[in-house]
Each structure stands twice: as C-alpha cells, then as structure tokens.
Design an enzyme around this catalytic site. Structure first.
Site, PDB file in Angstrom:
ATOM      1  CG  HIS A  10      14.036  -0.942  -7.973  1.00 34.88           C
ATOM      2  ND1 HIS A  10      13.325  -0.344  -6.950  1.00 34.88           N
ATOM      3  CD2 HIS A  10      15.244  -0.321  -8.010  1.00 34.88           C
ATOM      4  CE1 HIS A  10      14.075   0.606  -6.405  1.00 34.88           C
ATOM      5  NE2 HIS A  10      15.246   0.628  -7.028  1.00 34.88           N
ATOM      6  CG  ASP A  24      11.381   1.716  -4.154  1.00 33.58           C
ATOM      7  OD1 ASP A  24      11.216   1.366  -2.972  1.00 33.58           O
ATOM      8  OD2 ASP A  24      12.225   2.564  -4.495  1.00 33.58           O
ATOM      9  CE  LYS A  25       7.824   1.100 -10.557  1.00 34.66           C
ATOM     10  NZ  LYS A  25       6.429   1.494 -10.506  1.00 34.66           N
ATOM     11  CD  GLU A  29       0.560   3.509   0.669  1.00 35.39           C
ATOM     12  OE1 GLU A  29       1.576   3.270  -0.027  1.00 35.39           O
ATOM     13  OE2 GLU A  29      -0.257   4.383   0.360  1.00 35.39           O
ATOM     14  CD  GLU A  55      -6.031   3.733   5.101  1.00 37.34           C
ATOM     15  OE1 GLU A  55      -5.080   3.514   5.904  1.00 37.34           O
ATOM     16  OE2 GLU A  55      -5.882   4.287   4.001  1.00 37.34           O
ATOM     17  CE  LYS A 102      18.027   2.729  -9.833  1.00 40.78           C
ATOM     18  NZ  LYS A 102      18.431   3.545  -8.661  1.00 40.78           N
ATOM     19  CG  PHE A 159      23.682  -5.619  -8.865  1.00 40.14           C
ATOM     20  CD1 PHE A 159      23.037  -5.863  -7.656  1.00 40.14           C
ATOM     21  CD2 PHE A 159      23.012  -4.853  -9.806  1.00 40.14           C
ATOM     22  CE1 PHE A 159      21.766  -5.369  -7.395  1.00 40.14           C
ATOM     23  CE2 PHE A 159      21.740  -4.359  -9.569  1.00 40.14           C
ATOM     24  CZ  PHE A 159      21.117  -4.623  -8.361  1.00 40.14           C
ATOM     25  CG  ASP A 163      17.369  -0.155  -1.163  1.00 39.80           C
ATOM     26  OD1 ASP A 163      17.147   0.188   0.017  1.00 39.80           O
ATOM     27  OD2 ASP A 163      17.375   0.635  -2.120  1.00 39.80           O
ATOM     28  CB  ALA A 164      13.617  -1.481   2.687  1.00 39.75           C
ATOM     29  NE  ARG A 219      11.245   3.865  -1.369  1.00 36.42           N
ATOM     30  CZ  ARG A 219      12.134   3.426  -0.476  1.00 36.42           C
ATOM     31  NH1 ARG A 219      12.493   4.196   0.543  1.00 36.42           N
ATOM     32  NH2 ARG A 219      12.670   2.227  -0.618  1.00 36.42           N
ATOM     33  CE  LYS A 220      13.209   3.934  -7.722  1.00 34.20           C
ATOM     34  NZ  LYS A 220      13.223   4.283  -6.288  1.00 34.20           N
ATOM     35  CE  LYS A 268      -2.378   6.942  -3.660  1.00 34.31           C
ATOM     36  NZ  LYS A 268      -1.878   8.303  -3.952  1.00 34.31           N
ATOM     37  CE  LYS A 277      -8.573   5.511  -2.349  1.00 36.92           C
ATOM     38  NZ  LYS A 277      -9.628   4.495  -2.086  1.00 36.92           N
ATOM     39  CG  ASP A 333      -3.170  11.200  -5.679  1.00 39.55           C
ATOM     40  OD1 ASP A 333      -3.159  12.390  -6.014  1.00 39.55           O
ATOM     41  OD2 ASP A 333      -2.940  10.821  -4.519  1.00 39.55           O
TER      42      ASP A 333
END
Length: 405
Positions: free
Chosen positions: A16, A18-19, A44, A57, A177, A245, A253-254, A259-260, A280, A284, A286
């Site tokens: 995917h 995003d992955k 990122e 960074e 998916k 598909f 798709d960008a 995002r997941k 990260k 961090k 998060d």
C-alpha cells in the site's frame, strides 16, 4: 461495555502506498541507529508515480558530521536503502520500479532549539521529544492479546504477501487492503459477518476464469486464517468489489508516512494519541511511550488481572517524567485501577528505570535498528524474537502480581 455487537477493523499490505512510505522512513531510522545508537531521526516519505521524496530532521555519527554536513557516502547509502526497501516489497512496475524511480533527499540536521530541549545535559535528564498523549491496549480476544478484527485483517494480508513472494500466488501484486467485520456475543467474537479484500493483480485477473481463480484463492486464505466456524453461509464477501485492480501502489495513489496509525495500533478498538510511529527514533515518545504502554497493558492481561486494559500516559517537550498515567480495565478487572496504576509505576521503575524517555528506550532496548519490520502488518501483536518487538514480551507478569500484593 456492550456484550453483543458487530465491530470492524481494516489493514493494508506492505505494498500500500502509505505503507511503502512508512517502511522507507523506518529503514532510514534503522540506517541511522546502525551507525549511532543515539541518532535522532524524524523522516517523512512521499511516494508517487516513479518518485520517492524524503524530508525531515536528522542527527547521527557516521551520517552527519560535527559541522552539520553529510558524511562521505551517507547520501548514497540513504538512496541505496530506499531502493532496496522498494525492491524487497516487490515493486518492479512501469509506474513504480526500484531501479529507475526518481529519488530526492531533503533531510537536514536537527534544529538546535529542539536538541537543547530534549538532550540530557549536566543534571538535566533527557526530555520528551514533544508534548502529547500515548495509549497502550491489550485484550484477550486472540492469543496475541490483540483485537480479533485487526489481528485477522493483518494475517490475511501477510499470507497474501508470503504467497506472492514464494510464487504460490503469482497473480498477485503488492498493493492490497483487507477488512474484517465480526459479530460478538457476550463480549467474544463468534462469527464473521463481512469480509472485504481488495488486491492488486496481474493483467486479466478481473474477468472470466482468472477472476474466479483469484477470488477462490482469497476465500481459501481467509478460511484458513479465521477460527473454524467463523465463516458461515451468512458471511458476506466483497473481493475486489470495484473489479479491475491492476494499477496500484504509489502509481495509483500517493503515499505518505504516518497515514495508517489505526492500522498500526489497534484497529479502532482502543484510543490513539494521534502521533505516528514510523520515521521516528525511540527518543520520540510518540513511538516509545506507545510501545511501553502496550508492553504494560499486555502484561496486565497476560497476568489475568483483566480481560481488557487501556493505559494512557502524557508528556511535555523537554520534560523527562510523564505528566499523567491512567488505567482503564473496562469493567473486566480483578483489581482496582488505582491499585494497578501504583503497581505499574513501581514495576516500570524497577524493571525499566521508569517511564522517562531514557528509561523506556534503554529498558526496552529500543536504540537498535529494529524498526523496518514494524512498518507493515502492525506494531503490536507480533512475535518477540531476539531484539525485535521487545514490547510484546510478557515478562512482567510476576512483577505486577507481586506489586499488587
């Protein structure tokens, strides 16, 4: 808590878009940590048709020199890691190919203002890399102590990827998916009401006998993943419901890092603090605090102290100690939440050195290149092996029981 209900979770494959971005970002984290365990990374990634762009960074010996310049060969190594990640996922398509995609590196040295706030100095301990809230969760719906809907969604896609790479399902392409809807009775999953799987495929597998072959294969995989009896005559199937598909991944798709986050955590069965994990380094919170709260919540459930457990912590940038700790046992606990909160603080201090950023990352052994494997099929519910997934261990059970008296 409701006892009878229907609940759904989704997952996305390693292909995917995003992955793909998450895996590239975490491969960069691993690269920096392999050179310097104290490296700082916030990477990122953007993926789109025949293009990968990095921004963020960074700081770390062997990659950035004392003057804030790239070390010799560092940028070439970053590009090699990016292309190797795309190759491992399996993208050799006209619209996204590991050998000839365009690569841009816009990573730059970490802000000195951030560094002075979070680094240890003199009597000042290492502070949190940002403010925020983090959650950990565990439940007894599966042997991995994860929500069943998400656990099965992940495992379906993992199986598809394994079969694609082994040649057992050569008609599959990397992007996919899944979505699993289960019916719960008395708080336990008992049946699948709806199964959704969309998978990229080779040309022609959207019609005729080839379509039947693909759909039959997917149904068989799902039947093998879900517990016996969960698939019934009433289960509704949606396999590639849009039909064709063939164009997928970053060409279709960008993709962007982070995002997941619900796929990465608990499939919507528990709260999420909002911060992504991938890209990260473990300073961090998060990332590291979400890992340690999962670690603690999983041990609570593994100890039989509750069937469900949610733990929240909060931090402020530059401050080492957490601002708050909250436990919710969802009316399934055998001890009080207040007593468990006190026990968690004690056990965390004794076994990890506390819930400070330094205590978490050193106590769990997070300053290692262990993150690329986390970036697909969930950060939780995975098998701890060697240095990998240390937050999935259940070695605090006896300590928690002892702390509760």
């Amino acid at each position: 808590m409701r006892s009878d209900y229907v609940f759904t979770s989704e997952s996305v494959s390693e292909g995917h878009p995003d992955k793909v971005s998450d895996q590239i970002s975490d491969a960069i984290v691993d690269l920096f940590l392999s050179r310097d365990p104290e490296a700082r990374v916030a990477c990122e990634t953007l993926t789109t048709t025949q293009r990968v762009v990095l921004a963020g960074e960074v700081r770390g010996r062997g990659m950035i020199d004392a003057n804030g310049h790239w070390a010799e060969g560092a940028q070439e190594e970053i590009q090699r890691v990016v292309r190797e990640t795309v190759r491992r996922i399996g993208y050799e398509q006209n619209g996204f190919h590991w050998t000839d995609l365009t690569f841009e590196n816009h990573l730059h040295p970490q802000s000195a203002d951030i560094a002075q706030g979070v680094d240890s100095a003199g009597n000042k301990d290492e502070g949190a890399g940002d403010q925020g809230i983090m959650f950990g969760f565990a439940c007894d719906e599966t042997p991995d102590l994860m929500p069943a809907t998400l656990d099965y969604s992940h495992k379906i896609l993992q199986r598809l990827a394994e079969d694609r790479k082994s040649g057992a399902a050569p008609f599959l392409e990397p992007d996919a998916k899944s979505q699993v809807t289960l019916r719960f009775k008395d708080g336990r999953p008992v049946a699948a009401t709806v199964i959704v799987v969309s998978t990229q495929h080779k040309p022609g597998y959207h019609e005729g006998g080839k379509e039947a072959e693909l759909k039959g294969y997917v149904k068989q995989v799902v039947r093998e993943i879900l517990p016996e009896g969960f698939i019934t005559d009433e289960t509704v199937w949606h396999i590639n419901p849009t039909g064709k598909f063939e164009i997928g991944g970053p060409d279709g798709d960008a993709g962007l890092t982070g995002r997941k986050i619900i796929v990465d955590t608990y499939g919507g069965a528990a709260p999420h603090g909002g911060g992504a994990f991938s890209g990260k380094d473990p300073t961090k919170v998060d990332r590291s605090a979400a890992y340690v709260t999962r670690y603690l919540a999983k041990n609570v459930v593994a100890a039989g102290l509750a069937r469900r457990c949610t733990i929240q912590v909060s931090y402020a940038i530059g401050i080492s100690e957490p601002l708050s700790l909250y436990v919710n046992l969802h009316d399934t606990g055998k001890v009080s939440e207040e007593a468990l909160e006190a026990a968690i603080v004690k056990v965390a201090k004794d076994r990890l050195g506390g819930l400070t950023p330094r205590g978490i990352r050193l106590g769990l052994g997070l300053n290692k290149p262990i993150y690329a494997v986390t970036a697909a099929y969930g950060h939780f519910g995975r098998k701890p092996e060697g240095d990998l997934f240390p937050w999935e261990r259940t070695d605090l059970v006896d300590a928690l029981k002892a702390a509760l008296g």
